[in-house]
Structures are given as structure tokens and as C-alpha cells.
Design a protein around this motif. Sequence first.
Motif, PDB file in Angstrom:
ATOM      1  N   GLY A   3      -8.966   5.097  16.718  1.00 39.61           N
ATOM      2  CA  GLY A   3     -10.209   4.772  16.021  1.00 39.61           C
ATOM      3  C   GLY A   3     -10.325   3.285  15.760  1.00 39.61           C
ATOM      4  O   GLY A   3      -9.381   2.507  15.958  1.00 39.61           O
ATOM      5  N   PRO A   4     -11.498   2.859  15.283  1.00 38.84           N
ATOM      6  CA  PRO A   4     -11.768   1.429  15.130  1.00 38.84           C
ATOM      7  C   PRO A   4     -11.055   0.766  13.959  1.00 38.84           C
ATOM      8  O   PRO A   4     -10.829  -0.437  13.974  1.00 38.84           O
ATOM      9  CB  PRO A   4     -13.289   1.385  14.935  1.00 38.84           C
ATOM     10  N   ASP A   5     -10.689   1.530  12.929  1.00 34.96           N
ATOM     11  CA  ASP A   5     -10.061   0.933  11.746  1.00 34.96           C
ATOM     12  C   ASP A   5      -8.925   1.831  11.278  1.00 34.96           C
ATOM     13  O   ASP A   5      -9.029   2.521  10.262  1.00 34.96           O
ATOM     14  CB  ASP A   5     -11.095   0.746  10.631  1.00 34.96           C
ATOM     15  N   PRO A   6      -7.807   1.869  12.031  1.00 34.63           N
ATOM     16  CA  PRO A   6      -6.762   2.848  11.744  1.00 34.63           C
ATOM     17  C   PRO A   6      -5.886   2.518  10.552  1.00 34.63           C
ATOM     18  O   PRO A   6      -5.190   3.384  10.031  1.00 34.63           O
ATOM     19  CB  PRO A   6      -5.935   2.818  13.033  1.00 34.63           C
ATOM     20  N   GLY A   7      -5.869   1.261  10.085  1.00 33.71           N
ATOM     21  CA  GLY A   7      -4.926   0.900   9.037  1.00 33.71           C
ATOM     22  C   GLY A   7      -3.503   0.934   9.575  1.00 33.71           C
ATOM     23  O   GLY A   7      -3.266   0.929  10.783  1.00 33.71           O
ATOM     24  N   LEU A  10      10.760  13.418  14.236  1.00 36.20           N
ATOM     25  CA  LEU A  10       9.563  12.599  14.405  1.00 36.20           C
ATOM     26  C   LEU A  10       8.987  12.329  13.022  1.00 36.20           C
ATOM     27  O   LEU A  10       8.725  13.265  12.260  1.00 36.20           O
ATOM     28  CB  LEU A  10       8.527  13.306  15.282  1.00 36.20           C
ATOM     29  N   GLU A  11       8.815  11.051  12.700  1.00 33.39           N
ATOM     30  CA  GLU A  11       8.237  10.662  11.418  1.00 33.39           C
ATOM     31  C   GLU A  11       6.996   9.811  11.668  1.00 33.39           C
ATOM     32  O   GLU A  11       7.035   8.831  12.404  1.00 33.39           O
ATOM     33  CB  GLU A  11       9.244   9.872  10.586  1.00 33.39           C
ATOM     34  N   HIS A  12       5.896  10.212  11.051  1.00 32.10           N
ATOM     35  CA  HIS A  12       4.638   9.477  11.160  1.00 32.10           C
ATOM     36  C   HIS A  12       4.320   8.918   9.776  1.00 32.10           C
ATOM     37  O   HIS A  12       4.166   9.668   8.809  1.00 32.10           O
ATOM     38  CB  HIS A  12       3.518  10.411  11.628  1.00 32.10           C
ATOM     39  N   VAL A  13       4.238   7.602   9.692  1.00 29.63           N
ATOM     40  CA  VAL A  13       3.943   6.898   8.445  1.00 29.63           C
ATOM     41  C   VAL A  13       2.578   6.247   8.596  1.00 29.63           C
ATOM     42  O   VAL A  13       2.350   5.483   9.539  1.00 29.63           O
ATOM     43  CB  VAL A  13       5.004   5.820   8.146  1.00 29.63           C
ATOM     44  N   SER A  14       1.647   6.543   7.689  1.00 27.82           N
ATOM     45  CA  SER A  14       0.292   6.009   7.865  1.00 27.82           C
ATOM     46  C   SER A  14      -0.401   5.824   6.523  1.00 27.82           C
ATOM     47  O   SER A  14      -0.130   6.532   5.552  1.00 27.82           O
ATOM     48  CB  SER A  14      -0.550   6.940   8.749  1.00 27.82           C
ATOM     49  N   VAL A  15      -1.291   4.834   6.500  1.00 26.70           N
ATOM     50  CA  VAL A  15      -2.195   4.615   5.370  1.00 26.70           C
ATOM     51  C   VAL A  15      -3.572   5.090   5.819  1.00 26.70           C
ATOM     52  O   VAL A  15      -4.134   4.565   6.784  1.00 26.70           O
ATOM     53  CB  VAL A  15      -2.251   3.132   4.966  1.00 26.70           C
ATOM     54  N   VAL A  16      -4.094   6.111   5.142  1.00 31.20           N
ATOM     55  CA  VAL A  16      -5.384   6.686   5.534  1.00 31.20           C
ATOM     56  C   VAL A  16      -6.355   6.583   4.363  1.00 31.20           C
ATOM     57  O   VAL A  16      -5.935   6.478   3.201  1.00 31.20           O
ATOM     58  CB  VAL A  16      -5.229   8.158   5.963  1.00 31.20           C
ATOM     59  N   PRO A  17      -7.653   6.607   4.635  1.00 37.87           N
ATOM     60  CA  PRO A  17      -8.638   6.546   3.551  1.00 37.87           C
ATOM     61  C   PRO A  17      -8.424   7.675   2.545  1.00 37.87           C
ATOM     62  O   PRO A  17      -8.140   8.809   2.924  1.00 37.87           O
ATOM     63  CB  PRO A  17      -9.972   6.696   4.287  1.00 37.87           C
ATOM     64  N   GLU A  18      -8.573   7.363   1.274  1.00 40.55           N
ATOM     65  CA  GLU A  18      -8.326   8.336   0.223  1.00 40.55           C
ATOM     66  C   GLU A  18      -9.209   9.564   0.369  1.00 40.55           C
ATOM     67  O   GLU A  18      -8.766  10.695   0.126  1.00 40.55           O
ATOM     68  CB  GLU A  18      -8.542   7.695  -1.151  1.00 40.55           C
ATOM     69  N   GLU A  19     -10.462   9.370   0.786  1.00 40.00           N
ATOM     70  CA  GLU A  19     -11.352  10.521   0.896  1.00 40.00           C
ATOM     71  C   GLU A  19     -10.877  11.496   1.967  1.00 40.00           C
ATOM     72  O   GLU A  19     -11.030  12.724   1.817  1.00 40.00           O
ATOM     73  CB  GLU A  19     -12.787  10.072   1.200  1.00 40.00           C
ATOM     74  N   PHE A  20     -10.287  10.979   3.036  1.00 40.23           N
ATOM     75  CA  PHE A  20      -9.760  11.858   4.086  1.00 40.23           C
ATOM     76  C   PHE A  20      -8.495  12.553   3.606  1.00 40.23           C
ATOM     77  O   PHE A  20      -8.334  13.767   3.791  1.00 40.23           O
ATOM     78  CB  PHE A  20      -9.469  11.037   5.342  1.00 40.23           C
ATOM     79  N   ARG A  21      -7.598  11.808   2.978  1.00 46.70           N
ATOM     80  CA  ARG A  21      -6.343  12.395   2.505  1.00 46.70           C
ATOM     81  C   ARG A  21      -6.592  13.460   1.450  1.00 46.70           C
ATOM     82  O   ARG A  21      -5.958  14.519   1.466  1.00 46.70           O
ATOM     83  CB  ARG A  21      -5.442  11.298   1.932  1.00 46.70           C
ATOM     84  N   GLN A  45       0.836  -1.186   0.000  1.00 46.31           N
ATOM     85  CA  GLN A  45       0.000   0.000   0.000  1.00 46.31           C
ATOM     86  C   GLN A  45       0.877   1.245   0.000  1.00 46.31           C
ATOM     87  O   GLN A  45       2.026   1.214   0.457  1.00 46.31           O
ATOM     88  CB  GLN A  45      -0.919   0.038   1.225  1.00 46.31           C
ATOM     89  N   GLU A  46       0.338   2.345  -0.491  1.00 39.71           N
ATOM     90  CA  GLU A  46       1.072   3.612  -0.447  1.00 39.71           C
ATOM     91  C   GLU A  46       0.720   4.336   0.837  1.00 39.71           C
ATOM     92  O   GLU A  46      -0.439   4.679   1.076  1.00 39.71           O
ATOM     93  CB  GLU A  46       0.749   4.489  -1.647  1.00 39.71           C
ATOM     94  N   ALA A  47       1.726   4.565   1.666  1.00 41.60           N
ATOM     95  CA  ALA A  47       1.529   5.279   2.921  1.00 41.60           C
ATOM     96  C   ALA A  47       2.036   6.702   2.781  1.00 41.60           C
ATOM     97  O   ALA A  47       2.999   6.972   2.065  1.00 41.60           O
ATOM     98  CB  ALA A  47       2.267   4.573   4.060  1.00 41.60           C
TER      99      ALA A  47
END
Length: 212
Positions: free
Chosen positions: A94-98, A118-129, A23-25
Motif C-alpha cells: 500500500g501507499p503508506d505502510p508505516g 515467522l514474526e511480523h512486526v508492524s505499526v498500523v493505523p489505530e482504526e484498523f487495529r 511508536q508501539e508496533a
Amino acid sequence: MGEIVDEIGRVHREVGTRRVASQEAGTVLLRRTFGADAADVWDAVTSPERIARWFLPVTGDFRVGGTYQLEGNAGGEILECVRQERLRVSWVFGPDPGFSQVEVRLTPQDAGRTVFELEHVSVVPEEFRSQYGPGAVGIGWDLALLGLGWHLAGEGISPRDAVEWGTSPEAQAFVARSGEEWGRAFAASGADPDTVAATTVATIEFYTGAEG
């Protein structure tokens, strides 16, 4: 406490992407030099008692493989811990953080200073991003580093005062400037200018409570 403009300028910000589990994070990176030695900075970001003074109360089993929970915020697993050098944790909210991980890195400098990353790497829903962009994460971490900087300088404020400060004109100005800087970092990553403009406005409005 330092001027807000000065505080904003003390942080270097980068936005990027990374492949994680096919996945792309998205990644946000904050870098700041603190006028404190690595031992003090490390203690401030790993001691539950001190974390509560500049961030949030935290409970858990504080060892690699153990879990932690920030009051009213994220929790997760402690994945890696190299004393005075590196701390990596999962960041579950949250319930489904990925996929979501935060890594803190310290590099000692001369004259008792420390480079903090500090580096934060995350996969988030496309609609939110697509609606908010990286500033949705970045502004929150800017606020955290502001609190950490004040704490290390001996200018920390109590949790109650922090809540009151959060609604002040000074805090609103900080959030707006932070959002603008994350917009610039997003643009520097090669993002479409229209997307940068729209997400910057939406994120600042979200944090300041100005959404329509």
C-alpha cells in the motif's frame, strides 16, 4: 493433505507489542516444526522458483540491500540474510505502510526436522487495529504456512488450484478456525475480552466475505 484441524494445531501463535522508533508496533509470531531439514526449508523460503510454488511469484534483486516484489502483494528490502538461520525483510504493502518487517528464523532439530518461526512486526493505523486486531495479519500467515507445509511434504497444489481451494468449504473452515486461534492468542496477550470478541468476528467475516 492433512486434515484442517490438524494443520491448525501444528502452529503456535503469540501476539504482543514492541516499541519501534518511538511508536508501539504490534507483533504476531507463528512457530511450527516441519518434517524437513533446515537446508530444504531454507531453500523453500528463499528460492524464487520454490516460493512461487507455495506462495506467490516473486521478482527482485535477491541480496542484502536488494529489493523484492511479490506478485499482487507486498514488496520491500532484504535487510538481513544468514543462510539456513535467519531472513529479515521490510514488508511494504500500500501507499503508506508505516513500519512493517517480517523475520523468518530456522532452528534445526533431530531426525531432520526444523523449527520455523515467522514474526511480523508492524505499526498500523489505530482504526484498523481496533476493528480487526492481530488476526488480520495472522490469518494470512496461517494460510502461507499451510501452503509451505504442503509444499515441503510434497503435497503442494498449483496456483490455479489454490485459488479454487480458497473458496471451498474447507478453506472457509480453515480461516474460521485460524481466526478463533488468533482471538485466543490476542486474549492471552491481555487484550480486553470485548475487543477480542469483536475483532475476531470482524476478521473472520472479512476473510470469508461474510461482511454485511
